[in-house]
Design a protein around this motif. Sequence first.
Motif, short mmCIF file in Angstrom:
data_model
loop_
_atom_site.label_atom_id
_atom_site.label_comp_id
_atom_site.label_asym_id
_atom_site.label_seq_id
_atom_site.Cartn_x
_atom_site.Cartn_y
_atom_site.Cartn_z
N VAL A 217 40.44 58.44 52.46
CA VAL A 217 41.81 58.64 52.00
C VAL A 217 42.54 57.30 51.91
N LEU A 218 42.36 56.43 52.89
CA LEU A 218 43.06 55.14 52.87
C LEU A 218 42.60 54.27 51.70
N VAL A 219 41.30 54.23 51.45
CA VAL A 219 40.79 53.45 50.32
C VAL A 219 41.32 54.01 49.01
N LEU A 220 41.27 55.32 48.85
CA LEU A 220 41.72 55.94 47.60
C LEU A 220 43.24 55.80 47.42
N LEU A 224 44.93 54.11 44.15
CA LEU A 224 45.97 54.76 43.35
C LEU A 224 47.27 53.95 43.39
N ASN A 225 47.61 53.41 44.55
CA ASN A 225 48.83 52.64 44.68
C ASN A 225 48.80 51.38 43.83
N GLY A 238 49.72 62.64 44.34
CA GLY A 238 50.40 62.47 45.62
C GLY A 238 49.46 62.67 46.80
N GLY A 239 49.99 62.41 47.99
CA GLY A 239 49.15 62.45 49.18
C GLY A 239 48.54 63.81 49.48
N TYR A 240 49.29 64.88 49.28
CA TYR A 240 48.79 66.23 49.58
C TYR A 240 47.64 66.59 48.65
N LEU A 241 47.78 66.26 47.38
CA LEU A 241 46.70 66.53 46.43
C LEU A 241 45.49 65.65 46.74
N LEU A 242 45.71 64.39 47.06
CA LEU A 242 44.59 63.50 47.36
C LEU A 242 43.82 64.00 48.58
N VAL A 247 38.99 66.46 51.06
CA VAL A 247 38.42 67.53 51.88
C VAL A 247 37.48 68.39 51.05
N SER A 248 37.87 68.69 49.82
CA SER A 248 37.00 69.46 48.93
C SER A 248 35.67 68.73 48.72
N HIS A 249 35.74 67.44 48.48
CA HIS A 249 34.52 66.64 48.27
C HIS A 249 33.63 66.68 49.50
N LEU A 250 34.20 66.47 50.67
CA LEU A 250 33.41 66.45 51.89
C LEU A 250 32.79 67.82 52.17
#
Length: 395
Positions: A217-220, A224-225, A238-242, A247-250
Amino acid sequence: NTNNTNNTNNTNNNNARPTTPMPPPPAATRSHDHDHDHFRTHDAHVHDDDDYEDDDTHGAMGLHAQVAAFARSAGPDDIAMQRRDAIYKSMAAAIREMYPHSQVELFGSGATGLALKDADIDLVVLGVGPESAAAGGGVSRNDRDELVRILRRIAKTLQTKKIVWKAVVISTAKVPIVKMSAGAFAVDLCVGAANGLHAVQWIRAQVKGFSAMRPLVLVLKRLLNTHHLDDASTGGCGGYLLVSLVVSHLRQCGAPGAAPSPNLGALLLGFLRRFGHDFDYVRTAVAAARASGVLRAKDLVVHPGPFGRPVVLAEDPQEVGRNITGAAYRFKEVRSLFRAAAEAMASEGELTFLPEIATGPVSHSPGPGPPWQQQKLLQQRQQQQQQQQQQQQQQ
């Protein structure tokens, strides 16, 4: 916006696969408001995901070390945490002077441990004005007007007290917010959106269950930023979607995604390939709260907006069947960025945020184009919001 590179075949690598037995993925969790909800069984088919989590070609293990190092230093340090806390306390005190029975709570990445050094401070004021009844938020037209009045009063008070030096009320957001600048930090403040606090609980549970989640999450977020695609209020991811995407990927990666000592490089490349190229955005929706990580797109309630059907669909982890991507109208750019990052990192074996192709930030205007076109988009968005509010009232 598709990736022309094919996923390479996997090679077995003892460093990528821990020799100890893999625990099963964490059970799908939901906020405490939905502890007794049952997931629907019509989850989308999940294909063989070996290509997403166990490929050590192109230096995935070297990339692993770089991702781990970035994650260790990406968050706020002690000084930044003290400054953020001071801003929060001064704002909370000023707001409680205005509304003695109010509660000012921290939510978002600052409350979940997923904040970058320069992350916004997200605050919600409760006990004042109307509160959203649905888990997914959203307010009626009358409530919206009242919330905007409260936000403007709060912003004016904070500016008068010189706690913030800039404040802009975004009245067209799903839940109105005021964006402020306080010292070196940006602050987003809303009123009555208790669902943000519920989301914090769910995200914390995912961070605890997936060792790879925080580093990814931090890298992504930084990626994005760098490209100004991390702000949901300007159509970004946004953060919630990311978090939902990660989580879906994992979950789709199975045991390697839930490994206590995961190959972060391979998982990052897998994420970028999945959502930059391979994911079937037409027929499949992200569903982070489900054990499979996905569901059929047709099982999701989607309200097309002024930009048509969202490119990406994602179920709200707090509310079965509800889509959370209506505002992500720039996700085509996000998908292209993921594709480009996958190509660059796979070929170079180095962590990169591609600053050489970054463009300027996007304003909070409804969209690109001349003023008359922006006004038209704004009117369309307001009509859409009114229709959604009417549907909620009817329900």
